[in-house]
Design an enzyme around this catalytic site. Structure first.
Site, PDB file in Angstrom:
ATOM      1  CB  VAL A 119     -12.870 -42.777  37.893  1.00 18.48           C
ATOM      2  CG1 VAL A 119     -14.206 -43.470  37.668  1.00 18.48           C
ATOM      3  CG2 VAL A 119     -11.699 -43.646  37.458  1.00 18.48           C
TER       4      VAL A 119
ATOM      5  CG  ASN B 231     -16.199 -52.369  38.089  1.00 13.90           C
ATOM      6  OD1 ASN B 231     -15.741 -53.474  38.392  1.00 13.90           O
ATOM      7  ND2 ASN B 231     -16.330 -51.975  36.823  1.00 13.90           N
TER       8      ASN B 231
ATOM      9  CB  SER C 231      -7.087 -57.138  42.436  1.00  8.33           C
ATOM     10  OG  SER C 231      -6.398 -58.212  41.852  1.00  8.33           O
TER      11      SER C 231
ATOM     12  CE1 TYR D 257      -5.855 -53.663  38.629  1.00 11.61           C
ATOM     13  CE2 TYR D 257      -4.795 -55.659  39.455  1.00 11.61           C
ATOM     14  CZ  TYR D 257      -5.941 -54.968  39.099  1.00 11.61           C
ATOM     15  OH  TYR D 257      -7.171 -55.566  39.219  1.00 11.61           O
TER      16      TYR D 257
ATOM     17  CB  ALA E  54       1.267 -50.437  44.587  1.00 14.79           C
TER      18      ALA E  54
ATOM     19  CE  LYS F 245      -8.113 -52.914  41.152  1.00 15.81           C
ATOM     20  NZ  LYS F 245      -9.467 -52.335  41.108  1.00 15.81           N
TER      21      LYS F 245
HETATM   22  N1  LIG Z   1     -11.054 -59.393  35.361  1.00 18.55           N
HETATM   23  C1  LIG Z   1     -10.300 -59.765  36.395  1.00 18.55           C
HETATM   24  O1  LIG Z   1      -9.716 -60.864  36.399  1.00 18.55           O
HETATM   25  C2  LIG Z   1     -10.153 -58.885  37.598  1.00 18.55           C
HETATM   26  C3  LIG Z   1      -9.471 -59.391  38.704  1.00 18.55           C
HETATM   27  C4  LIG Z   1      -9.328 -58.601  39.830  1.00 18.55           C
HETATM   28  C5  LIG Z   1      -9.840 -57.319  39.834  1.00 18.55           C
HETATM   29  N2  LIG Z   1     -10.476 -56.836  38.742  1.00 18.55           N
HETATM   30  C6  LIG Z   1     -10.992 -55.474  38.809  1.00 18.55           C
HETATM   31  O2  LIG Z   1     -12.351 -55.461  38.438  1.00 18.55           O
HETATM   32  C7  LIG Z   1     -12.673 -54.216  37.832  1.00 18.55           C
HETATM   33  C8  LIG Z   1     -13.304 -54.453  36.470  1.00 18.55           C
HETATM   34  O3  LIG Z   1     -12.405 -55.217  35.681  1.00 18.55           O
HETATM   35  P1  LIG Z   1     -12.845 -55.894  34.296  1.00 18.55           P
HETATM   36  O4  LIG Z   1     -12.060 -57.131  34.168  1.00 18.55           O
HETATM   37  O5  LIG Z   1     -14.307 -55.923  34.180  1.00 18.55           O
HETATM   38  O6  LIG Z   1     -12.202 -54.837  33.287  1.00 18.55           O
HETATM   39  P2  LIG Z   1     -12.715 -54.330  31.872  1.00 18.55           P
HETATM   40  O7  LIG Z   1     -11.520 -53.743  31.211  1.00 18.55           O
HETATM   41  O8  LIG Z   1     -13.488 -55.384  31.162  1.00 18.55           O
HETATM   42  O9  LIG Z   1     -13.735 -53.164  32.263  1.00 18.55           O
HETATM   43  C9  LIG Z   1     -13.297 -52.022  32.928  1.00 18.55           C
HETATM   44  C10 LIG Z   1     -14.189 -50.860  32.534  1.00 18.55           C
HETATM   45  O10 LIG Z   1     -13.704 -49.707  33.241  1.00 18.55           O
HETATM   46  C11 LIG Z   1     -13.615 -48.620  32.336  1.00 18.55           C
HETATM   47  N3  LIG Z   1     -12.579 -47.710  32.773  1.00 18.55           N
HETATM   48  C12 LIG Z   1     -11.246 -47.929  32.816  1.00 18.55           C
HETATM   49  N4  LIG Z   1     -10.613 -46.832  33.233  1.00 18.55           N
HETATM   50  C13 LIG Z   1     -11.561 -45.888  33.459  1.00 18.55           C
HETATM   51  C14 LIG Z   1     -11.526 -44.554  33.899  1.00 18.55           C
HETATM   52  N5  LIG Z   1     -10.365 -43.946  34.155  1.00 18.55           N
HETATM   53  N6  LIG Z   1     -12.690 -43.889  34.044  1.00 18.55           N
HETATM   54  C15 LIG Z   1     -13.866 -44.483  33.767  1.00 18.55           C
HETATM   55  N7  LIG Z   1     -13.966 -45.740  33.312  1.00 18.55           N
HETATM   56  C16 LIG Z   1     -12.820 -46.440  33.173  1.00 18.55           C
HETATM   57  C17 LIG Z   1     -13.282 -49.248  30.993  1.00 18.55           C
HETATM   58  O11 LIG Z   1     -13.640 -48.386  29.904  1.00 18.55           O
HETATM   59  C18 LIG Z   1     -14.111 -50.534  31.044  1.00 18.55           C
HETATM   60  O12 LIG Z   1     -15.408 -50.348  30.523  1.00 18.55           O
HETATM   61  C19 LIG Z   1     -11.367 -53.419  37.770  1.00 18.55           C
HETATM   62  O13 LIG Z   1     -11.275 -52.581  38.881  1.00 18.55           O
HETATM   63  C20 LIG Z   1     -10.315 -54.508  37.844  1.00 18.55           C
HETATM   64  O14 LIG Z   1      -9.087 -54.045  38.338  1.00 18.55           O
HETATM   65  C21 LIG Z   1     -10.634 -57.577  37.610  1.00 18.55           C
END
Ligand SMILES: NC(=O)c1ccc[n+]([C@@H]2O[C@H](COP(=O)([O-])OP(=O)(O)OC[C@H]3O[C@@H](n4cnc5c(N)ncnc54)[C@H](O)[C@@H]3O)[C@@H](O)[C@H]2O)c1
Length: 251
Positions: free
Chosen positions: A65, A91, A143, A156, A158, A160
């Site tokens: 991305v 996402n 987040s 992170y 900042a 979000k």
């Molecule tokens: N898990 C949590 O507790 C939580 C809490 C708040 C927010 N989030 C947000 O939810 C979203 C998903 O988190 P998750 O826990 O499923 O994470 P995860 O690491 O399990 O999955 C994230 C996916 O995004 C892909 N990715 C990362 N950087 C990328 C890039 N530059 N280009 C394309 N793909 C990319 C990764 O390869 C991975 O498949 C994120 O935005 C994260 O910040 C997660």
């Protein structure tokens, strides 16, 4: 299969695993065609194949991305493949921990690049398509750490926070084109990447006392809210951020 998203075409980034994978699955289950993107080509291919084997209409393309040109090409490929795009879910994200005093310029830039610029890049590539179609829904993943503040995550959090501000302002820019822009702010969701924060037991012990609901939030909890925001059930909502965190943050 039910049909809340029947005939809709959705693009989901970061769809190879975790929350993005569950959003892609839930969208398929609700009748959408889904174009899945992720920088992890191997895992993306495996996840997309699994969904196709279940009879869902899915395509996938590996892209980062943060790479504007590649994002543009991928979104054009999604439009070409399915003829339209109705929903974009921004996402893709990452959250490696780093204390502010140990943070390099590169650490900071990378987090802003993935979590905030990535959202901008994908949105900018898709918005003209939605405008032309005179309708659409964009769902950003924020987040709750933005509302709470979180040690070791200044970069992170900042970024979000930027996603929440982007959501609100974009909703104002695109509302007259019948495009809705909303955000989901997950709490502590049990995904593979939470291992940076400790074992599942350690995380449960830390977060459950803070949550109102005394169970871990799972990716399917986020995916169900994404279905709602993508669907006509949320036709009157834009510019909003919904916290899906078991009742941790309440504003
Ligand atoms: N898990 C949590 O507790 C939580 C809490 C708040 C927010 N989030 C947000 O939810 C979203 C998903 O988190 P998750 O826990 O499923 O994470 P995860 O690491 O399990 O999955 C994230 C996916 O995004 C892909 N990715 C990362 N950087 C990328 C890039 N530059 N280009 C394309 N793909 C990319 C990764 O390869 C991975 O498949 C994120 O935005 C994260 O910040 C997660």
């Amino acid at each position: 299969m039910s049909a809340l998203l029947k005939d809709k075409v959705a693009v989901v980034t970061g769809a190879a695993q975790g929350i993005g994978e569950f959003i892609a699955r839930a969208f398929c289950h609700e009748g959408a065609s889904v174009f899945m993107g992720d920088r992890d080509a191997c895992r993306l291919q495996a996840t997309a194949q699994e969904l196709m084997d279940q009879g869902y209409v899915v395509d996938s393309q590996s892209f980062d991305v943060t790479d504007r040109q590649h994002v543009k090409e991928a979104m054009a490929a999604a439009k070409e493949r399915f003829g339209r795009i109705d929903v974009l879910v921004n996402n893709a994200g990452a959250y490696p921990r780093r204390h502010f005093l140990e943070m390099s310029d590169r650490d900071w830039d990378q987090m802003v690049d993935i979590n905030l610029n990535g959202t901008f890049n994908c949105t900018r590539a898709v918005a003209p398509i939605l405008v032309e179609q005179k309708q659409g829904a964009i769902i950003n993943i924020g987040s709750v750490t933005f509302f709470l503040g979180m040690a070791n995550l200044t970069h992170y959090v900042a970024a979000k926070g930027g996603v929440v501000g982007f959501t609100r302002s974009l909703a104002r820019d695109l509302g007259s084109h019948n495009i809705r822009v909303n955000c989901i702010s997950p709490g502590a969701v049990a995904t593979e990447s939470e291992k940076n924060f400790g074992t599942p037991e350690e995380i449960a012990a830390a977060v459950l006392p803070l949550q109102s609901l005394k169970r871990r939030i799972v990716p399917a909890d986020i995916a169900r809210v994404a279905v709602f925001l993508a669907s006509d059930l949320a036709a009157g909502m834009t510019g909003q951020t919904l916290n899906v965190d078991g009742g941790w943050v309440m504003y």
